[in-house]
Design a protein around this motif. Structure first.
Motif, PDB file in Angstrom:
ATOM      1  N   LYS A   6      14.310  87.687   9.767  1.00 60.42           N
ATOM      2  CA  LYS A   6      14.139  86.520   8.909  1.00 60.42           C
ATOM      3  C   LYS A   6      14.046  86.888   7.440  1.00 60.42           C
ATOM      4  CE  LYS A   6      11.824  83.844  12.531  1.00 60.42           C
ATOM      5  NZ  LYS A   6      10.575  83.150  12.930  1.00 60.42           N
ATOM      6  N   THR A   7      13.859  88.180   7.129  1.00 60.43           N
ATOM      7  CA  THR A   7      13.687  88.593   5.732  1.00 60.43           C
ATOM      8  C   THR A   7      15.005  88.704   4.992  1.00 60.43           C
ATOM      9  OG1 THR A   7      13.759  90.928   6.361  1.00 60.43           O
ATOM     10  CG2 THR A   7      11.608  89.872   6.281  1.00 60.43           C
ATOM     11  N   ASN A   8      16.149  88.595   5.687  1.00 63.35           N
ATOM     12  CA  ASN A   8      17.426  88.814   5.038  1.00 63.35           C
ATOM     13  C   ASN A   8      17.723  87.794   3.943  1.00 63.35           C
ATOM     14  OD1 ASN A   8      18.443  91.151   6.385  1.00 63.35           O
ATOM     15  ND2 ASN A   8      18.660  89.927   8.215  1.00 63.35           N
ATOM     16  N   GLN A   9      17.123  86.612   4.000  1.00 64.04           N
ATOM     17  CA  GLN A   9      17.386  85.595   2.995  1.00 64.04           C
ATOM     18  C   GLN A   9      16.974  86.069   1.598  1.00 64.04           C
ATOM     19  OE1 GLN A   9      15.107  82.287   4.338  1.00 64.04           O
ATOM     20  NE2 GLN A   9      13.144  83.291   4.118  1.00 64.04           N
ATOM     21  N   SER A  10      16.129  87.085   1.521  1.00 65.19           N
ATOM     22  CA  SER A  10      15.675  87.573   0.225  1.00 65.19           C
ATOM     23  C   SER A  10      16.557  88.703  -0.313  1.00 65.19           C
ATOM     24  CB  SER A  10      14.232  88.060   0.328  1.00 65.19           C
ATOM     25  OG  SER A  10      14.125  89.143   1.235  1.00 65.19           O
ATOM     26  N   TYR A  11      17.540  89.145   0.472  1.00 62.95           N
ATOM     27  CA  TYR A  11      18.403  90.244   0.049  1.00 62.95           C
ATOM     28  C   TYR A  11      19.796  89.742  -0.295  1.00 62.95           C
ATOM     29  CZ  TYR A  11      14.837  93.326   2.078  1.00 62.95           C
ATOM     30  OH  TYR A  11      13.660  93.965   2.371  1.00 62.95           O
ATOM     31  N   LYS A  12      20.304  90.151  -1.454  1.00 56.53           N
ATOM     32  CA  LYS A  12      21.652  89.791  -1.864  1.00 56.53           C
ATOM     33  C   LYS A  12      22.667  90.860  -1.479  1.00 56.53           C
ATOM     34  CE  LYS A  12      20.041  87.158  -5.888  1.00 56.53           C
ATOM     35  NZ  LYS A  12      20.074  87.059  -7.378  1.00 56.53           N
ATOM     36  N   SER A  13      22.213  92.100  -1.327  1.00 57.56           N
ATOM     37  CA  SER A  13      23.142  93.215  -1.105  1.00 57.56           C
ATOM     38  C   SER A  13      22.991  93.871   0.263  1.00 57.56           C
ATOM     39  CB  SER A  13      22.927  94.280  -2.188  1.00 57.56           C
ATOM     40  OG  SER A  13      21.636  94.866  -2.074  1.00 57.56           O
ATOM     41  N   LEU A  14      22.024  93.415   1.074  1.00 60.09           N
ATOM     42  CA  LEU A  14      21.696  94.070   2.333  1.00 60.09           C
ATOM     43  C   LEU A  14      21.431  93.044   3.420  1.00 60.09           C
ATOM     44  CD1 LEU A  14      18.933  96.435   0.886  1.00 60.09           C
ATOM     45  CD2 LEU A  14      21.268  97.157   1.419  1.00 60.09           C
ATOM     46  N   LYS A  15      21.456  93.506   4.652  1.00 56.62           N
ATOM     47  CA  LYS A  15      20.897  92.730   5.751  1.00 56.62           C
ATOM     48  C   LYS A  15      20.269  93.695   6.751  1.00 56.62           C
ATOM     49  CE  LYS A  15      25.306  92.270   8.256  1.00 56.62           C
ATOM     50  NZ  LYS A  15      26.261  91.297   8.860  1.00 56.62           N
ATOM     51  N   ILE A  16      19.245  93.232   7.447  1.00 64.66           N
ATOM     52  CA  ILE A  16      18.527  94.028   8.439  1.00 64.66           C
ATOM     53  C   ILE A  16      18.727  93.374   9.798  1.00 64.66           C
ATOM     54  CG2 ILE A  16      16.283  94.873   9.200  1.00 64.66           C
ATOM     55  CD1 ILE A  16      15.394  94.807   6.261  1.00 64.66           C
ATOM     56  N   ILE A  17      19.133  94.183  10.783  1.00 64.93           N
ATOM     57  CA  ILE A  17      19.414  93.666  12.113  1.00 64.93           C
ATOM     58  C   ILE A  17      18.717  94.544  13.147  1.00 64.93           C
ATOM     59  CG2 ILE A  17      21.214  93.080  13.784  1.00 64.93           C
ATOM     60  CD1 ILE A  17      23.185  93.061  11.389  1.00 64.93           C
ATOM     61  N   GLN A  18      18.006  93.918  14.068  1.00 71.61           N
ATOM     62  CA  GLN A  18      17.458  94.644  15.208  1.00 71.61           C
ATOM     63  C   GLN A  18      18.589  94.851  16.207  1.00 71.61           C
ATOM     64  OE1 GLN A  18      14.232  92.694  17.221  1.00 71.61           O
ATOM     65  NE2 GLN A  18      13.423  94.595  18.074  1.00 71.61           N
ATOM     66  N   THR A  19      18.796  96.090  16.657  1.00 73.28           N
ATOM     67  CA  THR A  19      19.986  96.398  17.448  1.00 73.28           C
ATOM     68  C   THR A  19      19.975  95.748  18.822  1.00 73.28           C
ATOM     69  OG1 THR A  19      18.983  98.457  18.236  1.00 73.28           O
ATOM     70  CG2 THR A  19      20.357  98.585  16.263  1.00 73.28           C
ATOM     71  N   ALA A  20      18.805  95.474  19.381  1.00 69.66           N
ATOM     72  CA  ALA A  20      18.681  94.804  20.676  1.00 69.66           C
ATOM     73  C   ALA A  20      17.271  94.257  20.782  1.00 69.66           C
ATOM     74  CB  ALA A  20      18.963  95.774  21.825  1.00 69.66           C
ATOM     75  N   PRO A  21      17.062  93.206  21.602  1.00 64.67           N
ATOM     76  CA  PRO A  21      15.705  92.686  21.777  1.00 64.67           C
ATOM     77  C   PRO A  21      14.754  93.785  22.236  1.00 64.67           C
ATOM     78  CG  PRO A  21      17.311  91.200  22.744  1.00 64.67           C
ATOM     79  CD  PRO A  21      18.067  92.443  22.368  1.00 64.67           C
ATOM     80  N   HIS A  22      13.606  93.856  21.615  1.00 67.87           N
ATOM     81  CA  HIS A  22      12.547  94.815  21.965  1.00 67.87           C
ATOM     82  C   HIS A  22      12.902  96.265  21.597  1.00 67.87           C
ATOM     83  CE1 HIS A  22      10.974  91.358  24.045  1.00 67.87           C
ATOM     84  NE2 HIS A  22      11.967  91.358  24.906  1.00 67.87           N
ATOM     85  N   SER A  23      14.049  96.476  20.968  1.00 72.52           N
ATOM     86  CA  SER A  23      14.411  97.831  20.554  1.00 72.52           C
ATOM     87  C   SER A  23      13.642  98.216  19.305  1.00 72.52           C
ATOM     88  CB  SER A  23      15.912  97.912  20.266  1.00 72.52           C
ATOM     89  OG  SER A  23      16.251  99.167  19.697  1.00 72.52           O
ATOM     90  N   ARG A  24      13.332  99.501  19.178  1.00 75.41           N
ATOM     91  CA  ARG A  24      12.691 100.011  17.972  1.00 75.41           C
ATOM     92  C   ARG A  24      13.701 100.618  17.005  1.00 75.41           C
ATOM     93  NH1 ARG A  24       6.933 102.766  19.923  1.00 75.41           N
ATOM     94  NH2 ARG A  24       6.230 101.010  21.199  1.00 75.41           N
ATOM     95  N   VAL A  25      14.976 100.368  17.264  1.00 79.76           N
ATOM     96  CA  VAL A  25      16.048 100.800  16.360  1.00 79.76           C
ATOM     97  C   VAL A  25      16.518  99.594  15.553  1.00 79.76           C
ATOM     98  CG1 VAL A  25      18.372 101.752  16.197  1.00 79.76           C
ATOM     99  CG2 VAL A  25      16.778 102.632  17.934  1.00 79.76           C
ATOM    100  N   PHE A  26      16.511  99.727  14.232  1.00 79.12           N
ATOM    101  CA  PHE A  26      16.946  98.653  13.343  1.00 79.12           C
ATOM    102  C   PHE A  26      18.110  99.142  12.490  1.00 79.12           C
ATOM    103  CE2 PHE A  26      13.114  96.860  14.788  1.00 79.12           C
ATOM    104  CZ  PHE A  26      13.003  95.548  14.370  1.00 79.12           C
ATOM    105  N   ASN A  27      19.016  98.225  12.200  1.00 82.71           N
ATOM    106  CA  ASN A  27      20.164  98.534  11.369  1.00 82.71           C
ATOM    107  C   ASN A  27      19.950  97.977   9.966  1.00 82.71           C
ATOM    108  OD1 ASN A  27      22.987  97.679  10.194  1.00 82.71           O
ATOM    109  ND2 ASN A  27      23.387  99.299  11.652  1.00 82.71           N
ATOM    110  N   LEU A  28      20.038  98.839   8.980  1.00 83.50           N
ATOM    111  CA  LEU A  28      20.012  98.435   7.574  1.00 83.50           C
ATOM    112  C   LEU A  28      21.438  98.511   7.070  1.00 83.50           C
ATOM    113  CD1 LEU A  28      18.598  97.647   4.954  1.00 83.50           C
ATOM    114  CD2 LEU A  28      18.048 100.071   4.605  1.00 83.50           C
ATOM    115  N   CYS A  29      22.016  97.356   6.756  1.00 81.77           N
ATOM    116  CA  CYS A  29      23.448  97.266   6.495  1.00 81.77           C
ATOM    117  C   CYS A  29      23.730  96.923   5.036  1.00 81.77           C
ATOM    118  CB  CYS A  29      24.049  96.203   7.417  1.00 81.77           C
ATOM    119  SG  CYS A  29      25.839  96.042   7.298  1.00 81.77           S
ATOM    120  N   LEU A  30      24.555  97.750   4.376  1.00 84.36           N
ATOM    121  CA  LEU A  30      25.059  97.412   3.053  1.00 84.36           C
ATOM    122  C   LEU A  30      25.971  96.202   3.230  1.00 84.36           C
ATOM    123  CD1 LEU A  30      26.025 101.001   1.784  1.00 84.36           C
ATOM    124  CD2 LEU A  30      23.792  99.860   1.698  1.00 84.36           C
TER     125      LEU A  30
END
Length: 282
Positions: A6-30
């Motif tokens: 939900k925090t992506n609305q504050s980013y103009k150059s990035l987005k953050i995505i959880q790779t799968a439900p309950h996963s502890r791996v997150f994607n930080l995307c340019l």
């Protein structure tokens, strides 16, 4: 990659995505695909903020750094360079130089945020990775790419001495001589050559294969003791600038503080009972 935070609305150059439900791996995307993820002024403010938020999030164990669209990163946005050069109307060279130095340090700090982050950051590169893109991936902990990846230490062709970390970090990864050759020529080199010189750990056949392969590596790391993982990253980075004796002393001090943990008990119990360990969040 399914759940966008939900925090992506504050980013103009990035987005953050959880790779799968309950996963502890997150994607930080340019996330400037229309500009091949060129690094804007927004990026240099938002990137360290995003890394800090992921670092402090106990649900995050590993971060995959990627680029939206066909290319990972085409370098610093030329509009940033133009605005920087036009920003100094003063004829006082001393004050102009002092302001420019502060700006460069600000840009450097955004890239160094990767090393400050306790969690491992894995670069997943497709397409072009040039200039500032090299600065970014050399600060990452592990680097992978797809077969279409092309790299270039491009700054010399823009009449710039690379100043965001490539000249400091690349020699330690590929060797001094190779780094000098790449930085002085600015030539392109392929993912296979990048792997041969040690910049890349593995080249995948396609972007899709890379995403699956990198996710598997990240999930494997995420399943390990977070104390051991963050400690390994911290000690390796600190030891890079130390003698062997200094590095040994540093890791002895580190382990004296965290070795006797519940993670150690859980790891021994899991080994004894031949089961998968389950570690608490950090």
């Amino acid at each position: 990659m399914v759940e966008e935070t939900k925090t992506n609305q504050s980013y103009k150059s990035l987005k953050i995505i959880q790779t799968a439900p309950h996963s502890r791996v997150f994607n930080l995307c340019l996330n400037r695909p229309s500009r091949h993820n060129a690094l804007s002024l927004d990026f240099f403010t938002e990137f360290p903020q995003a890394l800090s938020s992921l670092d402090l999030n106990p649900d995050v164990s590993v971060i995959i750094l990627s680029g939206a669209g066909r290319h990972f990163c085409s370098g610093i946005d030329l509009q940033v360079l133009n605005s920087s050069s036009a920003e100094f109307p003063s004829s006082d060279r001393g004050r102009v130089g002092e302001k420019l130095r502060r700006d460069i340090k600000f840009f450097q700090d955004a890239v160094t945020a990767i090393e400050r982050c306790r969690k491992p950051v894995i670069a997943a590169v497709q397409g072009a990775c040039v200039g500032g893109g090299i600065d970014i991936i050399t600060a990452c902990d592990i680097r992978y790419c797809s077969a279409d990846a092309l790299f270039s230490v491009k700054e010399v062709d823009l009449a710039i001495t690379a100043d965001l970390g490539t000249l400091q970090r690349l020699p330690g990864i590929v060797g001094f001589g190779k780094a000098m050759e790449l930085a002085l020529t600015g030539r392109r080199f392929s993912g296979l050559e990048a792997k041969e010189m040690g910049l890349i750990s593995k080249v995948f056949e396609s972007k899709e294969a890379m995403e699956e392969g990198v996710k598997a590596v990240a999930e494997g790391i995420a399943g390990k003791s977070p104390l051991a993982v963050t400690g390994t990253k911290a000690v390796l980075l600190r030891s890079r600038d130390m003698s062997v004796d200094q590095g040994l002393d540093y890791v002895a001090t580190w382990n004296s503080g965290v070795l006797l943990s519940d993670d150690l008990k859980e790891a021994i119990s899991a080994q004894t009972h031949k089961r998968k360990p389950l570690f608490a969040k950090l």
